[in-house]
Write an enzyme that holds these catalytic residues in place. Structure first.
Site, PDB file in Angstrom:
ATOM      1  N   GLY A 169       0.822  -1.209   0.000  1.00 34.85           N
ATOM      2  CA  GLY A 169       0.000   0.000   0.000  1.00 34.85           C
ATOM      3  C   GLY A 169       0.854   1.256   0.000  1.00 34.85           C
ATOM      4  O   GLY A 169       0.506   2.263  -0.627  1.00 34.85           O
ATOM      5  N   ASP A 210      -0.038  -0.995  13.342  1.00 32.10           N
ATOM      6  CA  ASP A 210       0.569  -2.207  12.778  1.00 32.10           C
ATOM      7  C   ASP A 210       0.903  -3.234  13.858  1.00 32.10           C
ATOM      8  O   ASP A 210       1.203  -4.390  13.542  1.00 32.10           O
ATOM      9  CB  ASP A 210       1.843  -1.849  11.998  1.00 32.10           C
ATOM     10  CG  ASP A 210       1.523  -1.133  10.686  1.00 32.10           C
ATOM     11  OD1 ASP A 210       0.343  -1.128  10.280  1.00 32.10           O
ATOM     12  OD2 ASP A 210       2.454  -0.582  10.081  1.00 32.10           O
TER      13      ASP A 210
HETATM   14  C1  S3P Z   1       2.606   3.127   6.475  1.00 29.16           C
HETATM   15  C2  S3P Z   1       1.493   3.668   7.039  1.00 29.16           C
HETATM   16  C3  S3P Z   1       0.446   2.884   7.709  1.00 29.16           C
HETATM   17  C4  S3P Z   1       0.931   1.481   8.050  1.00 29.16           C
HETATM   18  C5  S3P Z   1       1.688   0.834   6.929  1.00 29.16           C
HETATM   19  C6  S3P Z   1       2.883   1.678   6.530  1.00 29.16           C
HETATM   20  C7  S3P Z   1       3.556   4.017   5.810  1.00 29.16           C
HETATM   21  O1  S3P Z   1      -0.660   2.770   6.854  1.00 29.16           O
HETATM   22  O2  S3P Z   1      -0.159   0.669   8.443  1.00 29.16           O
HETATM   23  O3  S3P Z   1       2.127  -0.453   7.317  1.00 29.16           O
HETATM   24  O4  S3P Z   1       4.705   3.629   5.543  1.00 29.16           O
HETATM   25  O5  S3P Z   1       3.182   5.163   5.546  1.00 29.16           O
HETATM   26  P1  S3P Z   1      -1.770   3.930   6.762  1.00 29.16           P
HETATM   27  O6  S3P Z   1      -1.068   5.179   6.501  1.00 29.16           O
HETATM   28  O7  S3P Z   1      -2.647   3.553   5.603  1.00 29.16           O
HETATM   29  O8  S3P Z   1      -2.508   3.890   8.066  1.00 29.16           O
END
Ligand code: S3P
Length: 443
Positions: free
Chosen positions: A96, A317
């Site tokens: 993501g 996380d």
């Molecule tokens: C992350 C942000 C978090 C986290 C992901 C890594 C990042 O997600 O859960 O594992 O590196 O910006 P969200 O920003 O969607 O909450």
């Protein structure tokens, strides 16, 4: 498919270990390096699959990324306006962070990009970046009425906006801050609670500091970014699995060295301390604008706790491993306000409720969290990761305190964030005999 097999209960976890580099910081160092004017040298980075997706995407955009897998990664930046149109679809895999952060950059590029991901990523919500990027002037579309990947982006001139984000999300915030580098005026993101601030800290390192005021972060248009040498601290989220393991396995005394302890990430430390854990931080120092320390943890009894509110983004996380701590604690634990868990690599609320129950945990699913009645002895059993790396590792830690053999199915996903997890587990818990097996052998 492969699975991880362990036998519990494990004898004490002793000694000292280091976990691989921080995933969030590695993604950002590669991306900002790609946009900088010159070469960014990155040490201590995470050579996991997610970050490899970011590196591969940068290569497809014309950036030379050299030394993947060696101690020194070199990103030969092309400058803010030097990327070129990729010839194929960019595949973010399970990541993501790759997909959302890149979208912010691509929204400003004068060419067409199509981004996709694996079965999990193509079900994760993208409206949260599409809507504000469109307000900035970007042409960006997603599948199913602009909700999911694949995304198509035709970048162009952007205007600065003020975005009140309904979710505390570092990925949303970072996508907009990166797009904001290219906007015609300041871009401000306001969050309901602070999310991780690695983008802000690294941008400072690259010579273009955003301004933070309460829950608002503002970035101004940039003329250029100056490359730096980045030294990535150990990933606190990876350390958390060993931290909780050492809290739970009686007699343990473990040191996890050189871990990032950025306060936007360490909420679980406060929670574990509130549960009665004995954790000390030694040798506090700073590495590339990030606080770092050695975590020293000794096993001891834990009691249940209630967790919610502004603390949630600081331990989001870590909820899978926190649920394991709650299962081993005396009394009831309530985790609330964590609805975001439903749109992670798996629906982590549903995954935890179902998979922990297989090990004998008394757990109930709530719309925005979990209720866990701790203290029941855990029993080794077959269970599954649901393709989610953090569920896989949390179940492996639970197996250390469960009686008998646990088989965690579908564990290849661990490689997205923590490729050394099983070898490290084998080092600190050899008697649990952790081993990976091809799942089709006696499935
Ligand atoms: C992350 C942000 C978090 C986290 C992901 C890594 C990042 O997600 O859960 O594992 O590196 O910006 P969200 O920003 O969607 O909450």
């Amino acid at each position: 498919m492969e699975r991880l097999i362990l036998r519990g209960p494990a004898p004490p976890l002793m000694g000292r270990l280091q976990v691989p580099g921080d995933k969030s910081i590695t993604h950002r160092a590669i991306l900002l390096g790609a946009l900088a004017d010159g070469t960014t040298a990155i040490r201590g980075y995470l050579a996991g699959e997610d970050c490899e997706r970011t590196a591969a995407a940068c290569r497809a955009l014309g950036v030379d990324v050299e030394g993947w897998g060696s101690p020194l990664l070199r990103v030969h930046g092309k400058g803010l306006r030097g990327l070129r149109e990729p010839e194929g679809v960019l595949d973010a895999g399970n990541s993501g962070t790759t997909l959302r952060l890149l979208s912010g950059v691509l929204a400003a590029q004068p060419f067409l990009t199509v981004l996709t991901g694996d079965a999990s990523l193509t079900r994760r919500p993208m409206g949260r970046i599409i809507e504000p990027l469109r307000r900035m002037g970007a042409s960006i579309w997603g599948r199913a009425g602009d909700r999911y990947p694949p995304l198509a982006i035709r970048g162009g001139a952007l205007r600065g906006i003020r975005h009140e984000s309904p979710v505390a999300s570092a990925q949303v915030k970072s996508a907009l801050l990166l797009a904001g580098l290219y906007a015609d005026g300041p871009t401000t993101v306001v969050e309901p609670a602070p999310s991780r601030d690695h983008t802000e800290r690294l941008l400072r390192g690259f010579g273009h500091p955003p301004e933070t005021e309460g829950r608002a972060v503002t970035v101004r248009p940039a003329r250029g970014l100056t490359p730096v040498a980045v030294e990535v601290p150990g990933d606190f989220s990876s350390a958390a699995f060993f931290l909780v393991a050492a809290c739970l396995v009686p007699g343990s005394d473990l040191t996890i060295a050189r871990v990032g302890i950025n306060p936007t990430r360490t909420g679980i430390l406060e929670v574990l301390e509130g549960m009665g854990a004995r954790i000390e931080i030694r040798a506090r120092r700073e590495l590339c604008g990030e606080p770092v320390g050695d975590l020293v943890v000794r096993a001891g009894p834990l009691r249940g706790i209630t967790v919610g509110g502004a603390l949630i983004p600081r331990l989001l996380d870590e909820i899978p491993i926190l649920a394991v701590a709650a299962a081993a604690a005396e009394g009831e634990t309530e985790i609330r306000d964590a609805g975001e868990l439903r749109v992670k690599e798996s629906d982590r609320i549903a995954s935890l409720a179902a998979e922990l129950a297989r090990l004998g945990v008394d757990v109930a699913e709530r719309p925005d969290g979990l209720r866990i009645r701790g203290g029941r002895p855990l029993a080794g059993a077959p269970c599954g990761s649901r393709g989610d790396h953090r569920i896989a590792m949390a179940l492996a830690v639970a197996a250390l305190v469960a009686r008998g053999e646990t088989r965690v199915g579908d564990t290849a996903c661990i490689g997205t964030s923590f490729p050394d997890f099983v070898p490290l587990l084998r080092r600190v818990a050899p008697a649990a005999d952790p081993r990976v097996e091809a799942a089709d052998r006696d499935a």
